[in-house]
Design a protein around this motif. Structure first.
Motif, PDB file in Angstrom:
ATOM      1  N   LEU A   1       0.748  -1.300  -0.420  1.00  0.00           N
ATOM      2  CA  LEU A   1       0.133   0.239   0.314  1.00  0.00           C
ATOM      3  C   LEU A   1       0.261   1.652   0.401  1.00  0.00           C
ATOM      4  O   LEU A   1       0.461   2.214  -0.179  1.00  0.00           O
ATOM      5  CB  LEU A   1      -0.975  -0.267   1.391  1.00  0.00           C
ATOM      6  CG  LEU A   1      -2.304  -0.805   1.103  1.00  0.00           C
ATOM      7  CD1 LEU A   1      -3.175  -1.188   2.550  1.00  0.00           C
ATOM      8  CD2 LEU A   1      -2.731  -0.376   0.073  1.00  0.00           C
TER       9      LEU A   1
ATOM     10  N   TYR B   1      -4.681   5.309  -2.249  1.00  0.00           N
ATOM     11  CA  TYR B   1      -4.975   4.351  -1.000  1.00  0.00           C
ATOM     12  C   TYR B   1      -4.696   5.891   0.115  1.00  0.00           C
ATOM     13  O   TYR B   1      -3.720   6.178   0.235  1.00  0.00           O
ATOM     14  CB  TYR B   1      -4.279   3.066  -0.856  1.00  0.00           C
ATOM     15  CG  TYR B   1      -5.363   2.097  -1.447  1.00  0.00           C
ATOM     16  CD1 TYR B   1      -6.593   1.488  -1.626  1.00  0.00           C
ATOM     17  CD2 TYR B   1      -4.324   1.817  -3.690  1.00  0.00           C
ATOM     18  CE1 TYR B   1      -7.878   0.749  -2.056  1.00  0.00           C
ATOM     19  CE2 TYR B   1      -5.454   1.285  -3.645  1.00  0.00           C
ATOM     20  CZ  TYR B   1      -6.428   0.097  -3.648  1.00  0.00           C
ATOM     21  OH  TYR B   1      -6.900  -0.534  -4.686  1.00  0.00           O
TER      22      TYR B   1
ATOM     23  N   TYR C   1      -4.300  -4.768  -5.490  1.00  0.00           N
ATOM     24  CA  TYR C   1      -4.863  -3.281  -5.697  1.00  0.00           C
ATOM     25  C   TYR C   1      -4.647  -2.571  -6.566  1.00  0.00           C
ATOM     26  O   TYR C   1      -5.565  -1.314  -6.650  1.00  0.00           O
ATOM     27  CB  TYR C   1      -3.664  -2.801  -3.962  1.00  0.00           C
ATOM     28  CG  TYR C   1      -4.120  -3.128  -2.767  1.00  0.00           C
ATOM     29  CD1 TYR C   1      -5.083  -2.604  -2.084  1.00  0.00           C
ATOM     30  CD2 TYR C   1      -3.497  -3.786  -2.160  1.00  0.00           C
ATOM     31  CE1 TYR C   1      -5.543  -2.589  -0.824  1.00  0.00           C
ATOM     32  CE2 TYR C   1      -3.375  -3.961  -0.549  1.00  0.00           C
ATOM     33  CZ  TYR C   1      -4.645  -4.124  -0.333  1.00  0.00           C
ATOM     34  OH  TYR C   1      -5.211  -3.951   1.515  1.00  0.00           O
TER      35      TYR C   1
END
Length: 372
Positions: A28, A34, A327
């Motif tokens: 991430l 994000y 993701y």
């Protein structure tokens, strides 16, 4: 969603375990789309430590507070398999989109209930079986779809791991207990059969054999001896929806030469995918070989650069980089209002497939595969 888009996907994390620390957090950090917004863990100290280390804005004291936090768009359920149900139910009740690791829950009935609840609530669900998005599997899928091998005739997958043998670290102690549904055949079976069937299509019917050849497990750190009947061997063979035959062999506790090998044969050519690791450590990449025609030697098929969403230069294990592919695709799904990722429906299908494998192994009968 572009990197310049100021509207980030705000994440609320439930659980701070090994995969969160070594998988989700480093991946991430590569994606500006994000924001790590909130975190909850039964271990409050672990949540606080993670928040300080990764810049998470809110440490929440309760599960309900996490899922109902106004700055959480997507709930990540990163607890152990038996704990998943609680976090998923809470997220769905709060009307939040939810990601969960495999397995969804340890039993089919509960998983089916959660799938039904998610449908009624209209929330987006994501299953953490990211291997189908590895560059090699996506390229392989496109090669098959483009007719590289012609009409499929046979498919053979062999997956072996050197872990899940008689001596196991304390971190694998949970794999001994059947009620956890987290043995080698259920974990690696799902994580490798999911990409397999995304490439060649799903089964139509099959027979299976599941065996436990390691009835006693020793925990390396303590010497604790535990009896277990959790299967360490899974054999499946049958036909795919398109008519090709397939076989799958998953085995744990292999001392040498473990890894992944997938052979795909068609009426015009052949493809082969290999890796020396069933998980994918640093520099352990899938390799693809192929040949079209008759009596043509297999040759390397380098994966084109556009398939590589996350650069190898990150230094992350390849098994972690695949999570980055997932993701990236979720961010695109949110931007384009599409749904390309595996959902909880896929989790239920895989769990039903493995349950039918147990039935086939027990009765000796051929069974029809579940229909999604």
């Amino acid at each position: 969603m572009s990197a310049n888009n100021t509207k980030k996907i705000r994440l609320g994390l439930i659980g701070v375990g090994n995969w969160a620390n070594n998988g989700h957090f480093p991946v991430l950090a590569l994606f500006p789309q994000y924001e790590l917004s909130a975190i909850y863990s039964q271990r409050a100290d672990a949540a606080q430590e993670a928040a300080q280390k990764h810049g998470i804005k809110h440490v929440v004291k309760t599960l309900d507070g996490l899922v109902r936090h106004p700055e959480v768009d997507l709930v990540l359920v990163l607890t152990t398999g038996p704990q998943h149900e609680e976090g998923i139910r809470a997220a769905i009740a709060a009307g939040k989109d939810v990601y969960c690791e495999w397995p969804l829950t340890p039993d089919v009935k509960t998983s089916a209930e959660l799938v039904a609840l998610a449908h009624v609530a209209g929330v987006r669900t994501i299953l953490g079986v990211q291997r189908r998005f590895a560059p090699a599997f996506r390229y392989l899928r496109d090669l098959v779809a483009a007719g590289y091998v012609g009409k499929l005739r046979s498919v053979r997958l062999h997956v072996s791991v050197n872990s899940f043998g008689q001596r196991r670290p304390s971190g694998l102690r949970w794999s001994v207990f059947p009620e956890n549904f987290m043995g080698v055949t259920s974990i690696f079976g799902a994580h490798l059969m999911d990409p397999l069937f995304s490439v060649v299509g799903r089964p139509k019917e099959f027979s299976a054999l599941m065996l436990n050849q390691i009835p006693e497990v020793i925990i390396a750190e303590t010497g604790e001896q535990l009896r277990t009947d959790v299967p360490d061997q899974l054999l499946m063979s049958g036909t795919l929806q398109g008519g090709a035959v397939f076989s799958v062999h998953i085995e744990g506790g292999k001392h040498n030469g473990s890894g992944v090998r997938l052979d795909i044969t068609g009426d015009k050519g052949d493809l082969q995918l290999t890796n020396t690791s069933a998980f994918g450590g640093p520099d352990e990449h899938y390799q693809i070989l192929g040949a079209s025609g008759e009596n043509v030697p297999l040759s390397a098929l380098p994966i084109p650069a556009p398939y590589k969403v996350v650069p190898d230069s990150t230094g992350l294990p390849t098994g972690v980089l695949e999570l980055g592919d997932l993701y990236a695709l979720h961010a695109a799904d949110v931007e384009n209002d599409t749904r390309t990722l595996p959902s909880f429906d896929d989790a239920l299908w895989m769990q039903q497939l493995l349950e039918l494998a147990v039935e086939s192994s027990t009765t000796g009968r051929r069974v029809a595969a579940p229909i999604l």
